[in-house]
Design an enzyme around this catalytic site. Structure first.
Site, PDB file in Angstrom:
ATOM      1  N   GLU A   1     104.371  30.861 131.985  1.00 18.96           N
ATOM      2  CA  GLU A   1     103.823  30.480 130.691  1.00 18.96           C
ATOM      3  C   GLU A   1     103.408  31.746 129.949  1.00 18.96           C
ATOM      4  O   GLU A   1     103.191  32.800 130.558  1.00 18.96           O
ATOM      5  CB  GLU A   1     102.608  29.571 130.871  1.00 18.96           C
TER       6      GLU A   1
ATOM      7  N   ARG B   1      97.516  22.078 117.576  1.00 15.08           N
ATOM      8  CA  ARG B   1      97.847  23.491 117.738  1.00 15.08           C
ATOM      9  C   ARG B   1      99.173  23.789 117.043  1.00 15.08           C
ATOM     10  O   ARG B   1     100.142  23.054 117.187  1.00 15.08           O
ATOM     11  CB  ARG B   1      97.895  23.869 119.220  1.00 15.08           C
TER      12      ARG B   1
ATOM     13  N   SER C   1      88.522  28.741 136.850  1.00 17.30           N
ATOM     14  CA  SER C   1      89.359  29.844 136.396  1.00 17.30           C
ATOM     15  C   SER C   1      88.665  30.636 135.294  1.00 17.30           C
ATOM     16  O   SER C   1      87.565  31.126 135.473  1.00 17.30           O
ATOM     17  CB  SER C   1      90.722  29.314 135.945  1.00 17.30           C
TER      18      SER C   1
ATOM     19  N   PRO D   1      99.509  18.283 119.992  1.00 10.95           N
ATOM     20  CA  PRO D   1      98.089  17.938 120.060  1.00 10.95           C
ATOM     21  C   PRO D   1      97.406  18.654 121.215  1.00 10.95           C
ATOM     22  O   PRO D   1      98.002  18.852 122.283  1.00 10.95           O
ATOM     23  CB  PRO D   1      98.114  16.417 120.296  1.00 10.95           C
ATOM     24  N   SER D   2      96.172  19.068 121.021  1.00 11.28           N
ATOM     25  CA  SER D   2      95.392  19.656 122.102  1.00 11.28           C
ATOM     26  C   SER D   2      95.170  18.617 123.184  1.00 11.28           C
ATOM     27  O   SER D   2      95.082  17.415 122.912  1.00 11.28           O
ATOM     28  CB  SER D   2      94.044  20.149 121.565  1.00 11.28           C
TER      29      SER D   2
END
Length: 436
Positions: free
Chosen positions: A264, A399, A64, A391-392
């Site tokens: 999103e 984050r 992507s 958390p990432s």
């Protein structure tokens, strides 16, 4: 299953020592140079999934929006959906198996999922334009063929196009032709029909009322702007639900409704129509009295514009153009329906991101102790504000998201929450500084 042939071919696609990968929302993603063995093994897995479901399975080679040197792979289930969660676990287990364990893992998956190894298998493959993608696609093909599967390599495709191909092949062509031309024909035909109706229909058709009671829901994540949520709930009177970050979580929740809309903040998303609703609308388009029949036909064309199981930016753009025409709205009027609250996203380096755990769709911190209480106290200082931390999924950072009634307030809140994370969650390096 010719285990000897699998072992021989697997040695040509050897796994690097110590490499551990996790199949997530985007499948597997890492540096392209580390993915040869993963591609071969996902070819194997696609064949087993095809045999189990007696359906065509898709394999998309893409990373992507990641940098060019990266690549990735994800599997597409029979109706164009993302891979079932139980098979995500199989994918992770198979990708991380050491060479000497490959046969055992394949047999375990086959037995656990009751795979009929005599069943025919068919896999379709697509890839993006990265320099590494063609070679990695060949590794997928090696995995497919060594297990006796048949395949069709579409070459360059967008991910939604591969989802479309899989869905067409598994519905006997009823959804559309499984070709690039068929994809564009389906979208363009539905768009032209909708815009024709917009030009000749009066206001009585612009509400899509067909006399049916439908269960409609909108699904968001914590990153959705608060203004959008308030507009949906208070003005549109549509129920809104929140899930964890990751399109697969939104997708699964949206499947609970007759019509489920999910997006999103990064743009991933679509609308899902249940099979029962699709059938009901198609019947209505044929059987109802004139006004309701026209409304049902409009909705049928909207369904055709959406790529059923995966967000497709092209189809989303076309359906929005058509709906604006149906509603008699300009883009400027649409944009002015509500105003986003100012917001700020930051990240804080920590020694171990696992010290942060969350609940309530990642909107509330459970650990470390005292962090959520500190966030609550900070939020109280600002108007129309909220903040959360998570958390990432890929690096040792936390984050931070904050929004408030002004950009200055959102910036201050984000900074203060970052300091709380640094102090309570084991921050490392320089303390977060104000200023953006």
């Amino acid at each position: 299953m010719d285990l000897g042939a699998i072992t021989k071919y697997s040695a040509l696609h050897a796994k690097p020592n110590g490499l551990i990968l996790q199949y997530g929302t985007a499948g597997f993603r890492t540096k392209a140079e580390h993915l040869d063995h993963v591609m071969f093994r996902m070819g194997l897995l696609a064949v087993l999934r095809s045999k189990q479901t007696k359906s065509t399975i898709g394999v998309m080679v893409t990373a992507s929006h990641n940098p060019e040197e990266d690549n990735g792979v994800k599997l597409v289930d029979p109706l164009g959906e993302m891979l079932a969660p139980s098979w995500e676990e199989h994918a992770t287990c198979l990708a991380n198996a050491e060479e000497q364990d490959m046969q055992r893992v394949l047999i375990d998956i086959s037995e656990k999922e009751a795979v009929n190894l005599q069943q025919d298998a068919f896999v379709v493959i697509g890839r993006d334009t990265r320099p590494s993608s063609e070679k990695l696609s060949q590794s997928v093909i090696d995995g497919v063929t060594v297990l006796g599967g048949q395949f069709h390599d579409y070459g360059l495709l967008t991910t939604p196009q591969l989802h479309y191909m899989v869905y067409c092949r598994n519905t006997g062509g009823r959804y559309g032709k499984a070709t690039i031309e068929g994809y564009y024909q389906k979208l363009s035909k539905a768009f032209v029909e909708l815009t024709k109706q917009a030009s000749c229909s009066g206001d009585e058709y612009r509400s899509l009322k067909i006399g049916e009671s439908l269960n409609i829901g909108v699904v968001q994540t914590a990153y959705a702007n608060g203004s959008s949520t308030r507009y949906l709930e208070e003005v549109m009177k549509v129920p809104v639900y929140c899930t964890k970050t990751g399109v697969k979580h939104l997708h699964h929740k949206a499947q609970e409704f007759d019509i489920g809309v999910y997006f999103e903040a990064n743009g991933h998303g679509t609308a899902l129509f249940s099979t029962a609703v699709e059938m009901k609308i198609k019947q209505s388009a044929e059987q109802l009295e004139d006004k309701k029949r026209k409304a049902a036909k409009m909705l049928e064309n909207i369904i055709d514009l959406f790529n059923q199981a995966a967000g497709d930016a092209i189809s989303d753009m076309l359906v929005i153009e058509a709906i604006l025409a149906l509603k008699g709205l300009t883009v400027q009027q649409w944009d002015a329906l509500y105003t986003d609250l100012p917001n700020r996203q930051l990240k804080v380096q920590v020694a171990d991101r696992r010290v942060i755990s969350t609940t309530d769709a990642e909107r509330q911190a459970v650990t470390p102790p005292g962090l959520q209480e500190a966030i609550n106290d900070l939020v109280k200082k600002y108007k129309l504000s909220r903040a959360f931390v998570r958390p990432s999924g890929t690096e040792d950072v936390v984050r931070v998201y904050a929004e408030a009634d002004s950009q200055e307030s959102a910036d201050h809140l984000a900074h203060e929450v970052s300091l709380a994370v640094f102090q309570l969650a084991g921050g490392i390096g320089e303390r977060p500084q104000p200023g953006f």
